[in-house]
Design a protein around this motif. Structure first.
Motif, PDB file in Angstrom:
ATOM      1  N   ILE A 141       4.245 -12.251  -5.003  1.00 58.62           N
ATOM      2  CA  ILE A 141       3.870 -10.848  -4.764  1.00 58.62           C
ATOM      3  C   ILE A 141       4.458 -10.391  -3.432  1.00 58.62           C
ATOM      4  O   ILE A 141       5.053  -9.319  -3.328  1.00 58.62           O
ATOM      5  CB  ILE A 141       2.338 -10.664  -4.804  1.00 58.62           C
ATOM      6  N   TYR A 165       8.106  -9.848  -3.646  1.00 64.30           N
ATOM      7  CA  TYR A 165       8.396  -8.574  -4.304  1.00 64.30           C
ATOM      8  C   TYR A 165       8.159  -7.395  -3.365  1.00 64.30           C
ATOM      9  O   TYR A 165       9.020  -6.543  -3.176  1.00 64.30           O
ATOM     10  CB  TYR A 165       7.536  -8.427  -5.565  1.00 64.30           C
ATOM     11  N   GLU A 166       6.990  -7.368  -2.754  1.00 62.47           N
ATOM     12  CA  GLU A 166       6.626  -6.203  -1.949  1.00 62.47           C
ATOM     13  C   GLU A 166       7.450  -6.131  -0.661  1.00 62.47           C
ATOM     14  O   GLU A 166       7.784  -5.055  -0.189  1.00 62.47           O
ATOM     15  CB  GLU A 166       5.130  -6.218  -1.596  1.00 62.47           C
ATOM     16  N   VAL A 174      -4.625  -2.849   8.999  1.00 61.71           N
ATOM     17  CA  VAL A 174      -3.322  -3.270   8.465  1.00 61.71           C
ATOM     18  C   VAL A 174      -2.170  -2.637   9.228  1.00 61.71           C
ATOM     19  O   VAL A 174      -1.113  -3.246   9.375  1.00 61.71           O
ATOM     20  CB  VAL A 174      -3.172  -3.007   6.946  1.00 61.71           C
ATOM     21  N   LYS A 175      -2.379  -1.439   9.725  1.00 64.74           N
ATOM     22  CA  LYS A 175      -1.313  -0.824  10.515  1.00 64.74           C
ATOM     23  C   LYS A 175      -1.082  -1.600  11.799  1.00 64.74           C
ATOM     24  O   LYS A 175       0.056  -1.777  12.232  1.00 64.74           O
ATOM     25  CB  LYS A 175      -1.645   0.631  10.836  1.00 64.74           C
ATOM     26  N   GLU A 191       3.738   0.713   9.939  1.00 70.69           N
ATOM     27  CA  GLU A 191       3.777   1.700   8.845  1.00 70.69           C
ATOM     28  C   GLU A 191       4.616   1.160   7.700  1.00 70.69           C
ATOM     29  O   GLU A 191       5.840   1.144   7.772  1.00 70.69           O
ATOM     30  CB  GLU A 191       4.407   3.017   9.337  1.00 70.69           C
ATOM     31  N   ARG A 192       4.020   0.718   6.644  1.00 70.15           N
ATOM     32  CA  ARG A 192       4.774   0.128   5.538  1.00 70.15           C
ATOM     33  C   ARG A 192       4.330   0.723   4.215  1.00 70.15           C
ATOM     34  O   ARG A 192       3.433   1.556   4.179  1.00 70.15           O
ATOM     35  CB  ARG A 192       4.546  -1.401   5.518  1.00 70.15           C
ATOM     36  N   ASN A 193       4.941   0.265   3.132  1.00 69.12           N
ATOM     37  CA  ASN A 193       4.460   0.732   1.839  1.00 69.12           C
ATOM     38  C   ASN A 193       3.121   0.053   1.512  1.00 69.12           C
ATOM     39  O   ASN A 193       2.766  -0.965   2.104  1.00 69.12           O
ATOM     40  CB  ASN A 193       5.519   0.529   0.745  1.00 69.12           C
ATOM     41  N   ILE A 194       2.415   0.663   0.568  1.00 70.25           N
ATOM     42  CA  ILE A 194       1.079   0.157   0.245  1.00 70.25           C
ATOM     43  C   ILE A 194       1.129  -1.261  -0.307  1.00 70.25           C
ATOM     44  O   ILE A 194       0.235  -2.069  -0.089  1.00 70.25           O
ATOM     45  CB  ILE A 194       0.412   1.097  -0.776  1.00 70.25           C
ATOM     46  N   GLY A 195       2.211  -1.562  -1.015  1.00 71.64           N
ATOM     47  CA  GLY A 195       2.355  -2.888  -1.597  1.00 71.64           C
ATOM     48  C   GLY A 195       2.328  -3.985  -0.536  1.00 71.64           C
ATOM     49  O   GLY A 195       1.781  -5.061  -0.748  1.00 71.64           O
ATOM     50  N   LEU A 196       2.898  -3.673   0.608  1.00 74.32           N
ATOM     51  CA  LEU A 196       2.921  -4.663   1.673  1.00 74.32           C
ATOM     52  C   LEU A 196       1.501  -4.944   2.189  1.00 74.32           C
ATOM     53  O   LEU A 196       1.126  -6.088   2.434  1.00 74.32           O
ATOM     54  CB  LEU A 196       3.830  -4.138   2.791  1.00 74.32           C
ATOM     55  N   TYR A 197       0.722  -3.900   2.301  1.00 69.77           N
ATOM     56  CA  TYR A 197      -0.676  -4.078   2.724  1.00 69.77           C
ATOM     57  C   TYR A 197      -1.451  -4.866   1.663  1.00 69.77           C
ATOM     58  O   TYR A 197      -2.273  -5.724   1.959  1.00 69.77           O
ATOM     59  CB  TYR A 197      -1.362  -2.728   2.940  1.00 69.77           C
ATOM     60  N   LEU A 198      -1.127  -4.514   0.436  1.00 72.23           N
ATOM     61  CA  LEU A 198      -1.755  -5.197  -0.685  1.00 72.23           C
ATOM     62  C   LEU A 198      -1.449  -6.681  -0.629  1.00 72.23           C
ATOM     63  O   LEU A 198      -2.319  -7.528  -0.858  1.00 72.23           O
ATOM     64  CB  LEU A 198      -1.193  -4.545  -1.943  1.00 72.23           C
ATOM     65  N   LEU A 231      -3.756  -8.568   1.530  1.00 75.01           N
ATOM     66  CA  LEU A 231      -5.040  -8.890   0.904  1.00 75.01           C
ATOM     67  C   LEU A 231      -4.892 -10.082  -0.044  1.00 75.01           C
ATOM     68  O   LEU A 231      -5.775 -10.938  -0.140  1.00 75.01           O
ATOM     69  CB  LEU A 231      -5.560  -7.691   0.110  1.00 75.01           C
ATOM     70  N   VAL A 232      -3.760 -10.113  -0.735  1.00 77.33           N
ATOM     71  CA  VAL A 232      -3.497 -11.222  -1.656  1.00 77.33           C
ATOM     72  C   VAL A 232      -3.424 -12.530  -0.871  1.00 77.33           C
ATOM     73  O   VAL A 232      -3.959 -13.554  -1.277  1.00 77.33           O
ATOM     74  CB  VAL A 232      -2.186 -10.960  -2.431  1.00 77.33           C
ATOM     75  N   GLY A 268       3.154  -0.722  -5.957  1.00 83.79           N
ATOM     76  CA  GLY A 268       2.859  -0.795  -4.530  1.00 83.79           C
ATOM     77  C   GLY A 268       4.096  -0.675  -3.655  1.00 83.79           C
ATOM     78  O   GLY A 268       4.067  -0.048  -2.601  1.00 83.79           O
ATOM     79  N   ARG A 269       5.182  -1.264  -4.106  1.00 89.37           N
ATOM     80  CA  ARG A 269       6.371  -1.287  -3.280  1.00 89.37           C
ATOM     81  C   ARG A 269       6.965   0.094  -3.084  1.00 89.37           C
ATOM     82  O   ARG A 269       7.672   0.336  -2.109  1.00 89.37           O
ATOM     83  CB  ARG A 269       7.420  -2.196  -3.927  1.00 89.37           C
ATOM     84  N   VAL A 298       5.262   3.071  -2.974  1.00 91.75           N
ATOM     85  CA  VAL A 298       4.363   4.113  -2.477  1.00 91.75           C
ATOM     86  C   VAL A 298       4.181   3.914  -0.977  1.00 91.75           C
ATOM     87  O   VAL A 298       3.772   2.845  -0.535  1.00 91.75           O
ATOM     88  CB  VAL A 298       3.002   4.065  -3.197  1.00 91.75           C
ATOM     89  N   THR A 299       4.496   4.943  -0.233  1.00 92.17           N
ATOM     90  CA  THR A 299       4.404   4.794   1.217  1.00 92.17           C
ATOM     91  C   THR A 299       3.004   5.146   1.712  1.00 92.17           C
ATOM     92  O   THR A 299       2.235   5.821   1.036  1.00 92.17           O
ATOM     93  CB  THR A 299       5.383   5.732   1.940  1.00 92.17           C
ATOM     94  N   LEU A 300       2.745   4.680   2.906  1.00 91.73           N
ATOM     95  CA  LEU A 300       1.496   5.001   3.567  1.00 91.73           C
ATOM     96  C   LEU A 300       1.329   6.517   3.699  1.00 91.73           C
ATOM     97  O   LEU A 300       0.247   7.069   3.478  1.00 91.73           O
ATOM     98  CB  LEU A 300       1.515   4.351   4.950  1.00 91.73           C
ATOM     99  N   ILE A 337      -8.019   0.073   2.556  1.00 91.70           N
ATOM    100  CA  ILE A 337      -6.849  -0.263   1.732  1.00 91.70           C
ATOM    101  C   ILE A 337      -7.204  -0.313   0.250  1.00 91.70           C
ATOM    102  O   ILE A 337      -6.410   0.017  -0.618  1.00 91.70           O
ATOM    103  CB  ILE A 337      -6.277  -1.620   2.187  1.00 91.70           C
ATOM    104  N   LEU A 356      -3.160   3.085  -6.997  1.00 88.67           N
ATOM    105  CA  LEU A 356      -2.081   2.417  -7.733  1.00 88.67           C
ATOM    106  C   LEU A 356      -2.570   1.941  -9.093  1.00 88.67           C
ATOM    107  O   LEU A 356      -1.856   1.997 -10.097  1.00 88.67           O
ATOM    108  CB  LEU A 356      -1.562   1.210  -6.937  1.00 88.67           C
TER     109      LEU A 356
END
Lengths: 361, 361
Positions: free
Chosen positions: A103, A106-107, A164-165, A170-177, A180-181, B156-157, B159-161, B173, B180
């Motif tokens: 994951i 990918y992110e 997370v910031k 400042e990243r895409n949501i997937g990176l924050y996700l 959590l993973v 996720g990848r 979609v930006t913050l 988060i 998503l």
């Protein structure tokens, strides 16, 4: 102060101890009956709560070791080190968890799951060739492991944007996700499915500490629900680049090699490497080399020379001017190539097994 | 301008058309052979790309309808409306997808999954009692639907913050994550597993448009991979609160009722409701009432009086001063209580079936 294990002295580790509350590893060393090479040499220099794990090692009580790899390419010296740390703890009776962080790949690195799956087969074959025992461990892909993803969804509610910031910018949501993973990965060994809760050690590079802080925070937020014990961690130093750059980096191919490069390519990189040598042979004979800043010395000391006495001899011979850089590079090349040849041979035998493991988990 | 369907005239819907590119529904009405009550009365007032779905309805070609419920409590008039919209499209031959948004209920309303599972059984029994055909539909829980979660991770990848902050503000988060997941819900009907891609209509309240915009954007970003067709949507107006507040709201129990309240409680709320009546009987006889601002009128018109002629009569009788508020409230109470009694009786028969569906999916 002369210290054969004292490379990367320039970094201000004191700041880590003081500002971030990382504890020094050295005072624990006397209590460890069978310390790893990384421990003995101070490459593992810091920890959080490792005592908790150490107590269980001493009492032969259950604990887990957890770490993993982002499947973006072949094993390099960093992933190699983590793999050997896991194997070490597995040999100290830990249940070992090895996560294929697809994951995150990918992110963070845009590697599609179909591609990371193929890369992971090679990575797992490497792990098995290095001595990981799959019967006493669990190797899995994040993307397929529902328990990890369930935890990520649970944790989401308790992690703020500000947190997370602060860690990731400042990243895409997937990176924050994927953060959590990752917390899910670290705490999964403590689920009932795996006979948890139990002390868990996460051996990582010091650059990963923010994840640990986040996860330890989540462990305490969800303690009522899962009885989590805050995970412990050990921190190893980050190796310098072969070319003298501060850190091995993919975008800089001369700074590192993988365990699956052509042998000539590895030999060439070592031969072109930066060293702690003097401008002239005369000066080096007179003043001696500086192993503390030398990536060649570091490669042997971190990875390829297990025998402490042999390593001390290299250190002294370099400092006294007896061992010149050319000779040392030739020596190191031979050691590394022998290791790599042997490893590649072993690894071929584990590819099918690796594929099988990844198909099931 | 007198218009029996013209409640909530005060809101500036023109802004939605101009600024957000929502299209007017009315011009399509003539093309729809069997419009729903909500369509006929302009309660569904806007759409995005509905023509695409309409073409398939006309040609009897495959399309999907997708919407759902956040399992935080019993069916109220809002969830009731969405359910009936889905059922309407199912009757026009859509494959119907009904999502139990338990991830959202968790991230947004702190409802644990064990609890939302129980609530969902009641919600699904309501849906079935209203006429949803489970043989031509798919009812599922987000938390258990791996395909939805897989899509969320993929999305996720991209979609930006900045995007999620613009839609949801500064939140945890998990809340962003559930956005998503929701995009995953909307696009799942288009996966190969469900014989996709295909046009999909999402009937929602106008307050949900931001989700649709996000999802349509993701559909185009992932078009190469999945061949997604941008999802279509229809927008219904949001009902006023019974007490005259601008919208029914959970924190204000006098503003709404559920389909599972005690009958006396429903009767009491209707009897205490705000109306479009005049201060005195004399004035009302002389000037007539104002149905356009009356929640009692709105309840009948939106939900409980299917017959357009009957509704026009109520409208005219109110405006002319013939129908006084007391009488109208008594009439409405009778209609609502009869409906609710009948519904509750039907619903009891579907509870086991609902439990079974949620156990499997």
């Amino acid at each position: 102060m002369l210290d054969p294990w004292g490379t990367t002295v320039v970094e201000d580790y004191n700041r880590l101890y003081e500002e971030f509350g990382i504890q020094r590893f050295k005072p624990l060393l006397a209590e460890i009956s069978n310390p790893s090479m990384y421990m003995r040499r101070g490459i593992i220099f810091g920890h959080r709560d490792f005592k908790r794990v150490l107590e269980n090692i001493k009492r032969h009580e259950e604990f887990a070791v957890m770490s993993g790899i982002k499947p973006t390419g072949e094993f390099h010296l960093g992933t190699f080190m983590t793999a050997r740390e896991i194997i070490y703890f597995q040999q100290q009776e830990a249940t070992a968890f090895y996560c294929i962080a697809d994951i995150e790949a990918y992110e963070d690195n845009k590697i599609p799951f179909e591609k990371s799956e193929k890369i992971a087969v090679g990575n797992v074959a490497d792990l098995l060739a290095l001595g990981f025992d799959p019967k006493r461990g669990y190797i899995y892909r994040q993307y397929k492991e529902q328990r990890v993803r369930d935890l990520a969804f649970l944790f989401g509610r308790s992690v703020t944007l500000a947190t997370v910031k602060a860690i990731y910018g400042e990243r895409n949501i997937g990176l924050y996700l994927s953060a959590l993973v990752q917390a899910g990965d670290i705490l999964m060994p403590q689920l009932e499915d795996f006979n948890g809760p139990k002390p868990t050690v996460v051996p990582v590079g010091i650059d990963q500490d923010a994840h640990l802080r986040l996860t330890r925070d989540l462990a305490s937020k969800f303690r009522r629900k899962f009885n989590f014990i805050p995970p412990s961690s050990t921190y190893h130093k980050i190796m310098k680049g072969l070319d003298g750059s501060p850190k091995m980096a993919k975008r800089n191919p001369m700074s590192y090699f993988t365990l699956h490069e052509k042998l000539e390519s590895i030999a060439k990189k070592i031969s072109n490497a930066f060293t702690g040598g003097r401008p002239t042979v005369e000066e080096q004979r007179r003043l001696g080399g500086v192993p503390e800043i030398c990536p060649i010395y570091e490669i042997e000391m971190y990875h390829f020379v297990e025998d402490d006495d042999a390593m001390v001899k290299v250190y002294n011979d370099c400092r006294s001017g007896k061992l010149l850089c050319g000779e040392h590079k030739a020596q190191t090349t031979e050691i590394v190539l022998n290791f790599v040849k042997d490893h590649q041979r072993k690894r071929r035998k584990f590819v099918d097994k690796a594929r099988e493991i990844l198909l099931v988990n």
